[in-house]
Motif scaffolding. Structure first.
Motif, short mmCIF file in Angstrom:
data_model
loop_
_atom_site.label_atom_id
_atom_site.label_comp_id
_atom_site.label_asym_id
_atom_site.label_seq_id
_atom_site.Cartn_x
_atom_site.Cartn_y
_atom_site.Cartn_z
N ILE A 118 0.87 -1.19 0.00
CA ILE A 118 0.00 0.00 0.00
C ILE A 118 0.90 1.23 0.00
N ARG A 119 0.66 2.16 -0.91
CA ARG A 119 1.43 3.41 -0.93
C ARG A 119 0.89 4.32 0.17
N ILE A 120 1.74 4.57 1.16
CA ILE A 120 1.37 5.36 2.34
C ILE A 120 2.03 6.73 2.24
N SER A 121 1.24 7.75 2.47
CA SER A 121 1.73 9.13 2.42
C SER A 121 1.99 9.63 3.85
N TYR A 122 2.99 10.49 3.98
CA TYR A 122 3.26 11.10 5.28
C TYR A 122 3.91 12.46 5.07
N ILE A 123 3.75 13.31 6.06
CA ILE A 123 4.42 14.60 6.04
C ILE A 123 5.54 14.56 7.07
N GLU A 124 6.60 15.32 6.78
CA GLU A 124 7.77 15.30 7.64
C GLU A 124 8.33 16.71 7.78
N GLN A 125 8.85 16.96 8.98
CA GLN A 125 9.49 18.25 9.25
C GLN A 125 10.74 17.98 10.09
N ASN A 126 11.75 18.79 9.93
CA ASN A 126 13.02 18.67 10.66
C ASN A 126 13.67 17.29 10.44
N PRO A 127 13.85 16.86 9.20
CA PRO A 127 14.33 15.49 8.95
C PRO A 127 15.72 15.19 9.50
N ALA A 128 16.52 16.18 9.81
CA ALA A 128 17.87 15.93 10.32
C ALA A 128 17.91 15.70 11.83
N SER A 129 16.82 15.95 12.52
CA SER A 129 16.80 15.76 13.98
C SER A 129 16.99 14.30 14.33
N LEU A 130 17.66 14.04 15.45
CA LEU A 130 17.97 12.68 15.85
C LEU A 130 16.82 12.01 16.61
N LYS A 131 15.90 12.79 17.16
CA LYS A 131 14.75 12.23 17.88
C LYS A 131 13.50 12.46 17.03
N THR A 132 12.65 11.45 16.95
CA THR A 132 11.48 11.51 16.08
C THR A 132 10.20 11.34 16.87
N ILE A 133 9.17 12.05 16.46
CA ILE A 133 7.81 11.81 16.97
C ILE A 133 6.97 11.40 15.76
N PHE A 134 6.35 10.22 15.86
CA PHE A 134 5.42 9.74 14.84
C PHE A 134 4.00 10.03 15.31
N PHE A 135 3.23 10.71 14.47
CA PHE A 135 1.86 11.06 14.78
C PHE A 135 0.90 10.21 13.94
N ILE A 136 -0.07 9.57 14.62
CA ILE A 136 -1.06 8.73 13.95
C ILE A 136 -2.44 9.31 14.24
N HIS A 137 -3.15 9.70 13.20
CA HIS A 137 -4.46 10.34 13.34
C HIS A 137 -5.56 9.34 13.63
N GLY A 138 -6.74 9.86 13.90
CA GLY A 138 -7.92 9.04 14.16
C GLY A 138 -8.69 8.74 12.89
N ASN A 139 -9.82 8.07 13.05
CA ASN A 139 -10.66 7.67 11.92
C ASN A 139 -11.23 8.88 11.20
N SER A 140 -11.31 8.78 9.90
CA SER A 140 -11.92 9.80 9.03
C SER A 140 -11.20 11.15 9.08
N THR A 141 -9.91 11.15 9.40
CA THR A 141 -9.10 12.38 9.35
C THR A 141 -7.84 12.08 8.54
N SER A 142 -6.79 12.86 8.75
CA SER A 142 -5.55 12.67 8.00
C SER A 142 -4.38 13.26 8.78
N SER A 143 -3.22 13.24 8.17
CA SER A 143 -2.04 13.84 8.79
C SER A 143 -2.22 15.33 9.06
N ALA A 144 -3.15 15.97 8.35
CA ALA A 144 -3.41 17.40 8.56
C ALA A 144 -3.87 17.70 9.99
N THR A 145 -4.35 16.67 10.69
CA THR A 145 -4.75 16.81 12.09
C THR A 145 -3.63 17.40 12.93
#
Length: 111
Positions: free
Chosen positions: A11-38
């Motif tokens: 499945i082709r999964i889309s994601y948005i990313e910011q500060n890609p060089a940072s060593l610590k990451t936070i992954f955000f997972i939205h709820g039903n019927s929304t998107s990464s724009a949340t």
């Protein structure tokens, strides 16, 4: 903030990313019927400038493809499997998982 796509479980999964060089990451997972724009408010917050931020569109949400196997992939275990594969491909160091609504249930299944 940039948009990317990876394939997980065929499945082709889309994601948005910011500060890609940072060593610590936070992954955000939205709820039903929304998107990464949340998560745009978090992406614009000065509180998170030290983190690589990644907000994932669940399958058939936002810009991600729908699953060709919905009976398998649209379960908590199926979504957890897809996200686990995706996060393993993206992870580059310590990370935090953050979810809301359905996203929280998926994260619990991943753990």
């Amino acid at each position: 903030m940039t948009t990317h796509q990876l394939t997980a479980k065929d499945i082709r999964i889309s994601y948005i990313e910011q500060n890609p060089a940072s060593l610590k990451t936070i992954f955000f997972i939205h709820g039903n019927s929304t998107s990464s724009a949340t998560w745009k408010k978090q992406f614009n917050s000065e509180l998170f400038t030290a983190y690589r931020l990644v907000a994932i569109d669940l399958p058939a949400h936002g810009s991600s493809e729908a699953s060709p196997k919905p009976e398998k992939d649209y379960t908590l275990a199926g979504l957890a499997s897809i996200l686990t594969e995706l996060i393993q491909d993206l992870e580059m160091g310590p990370y935090i998982l953050c979810g809301s609504s359905l996203g929280t249930n998926i994260l619990a299944e991943m753990i």
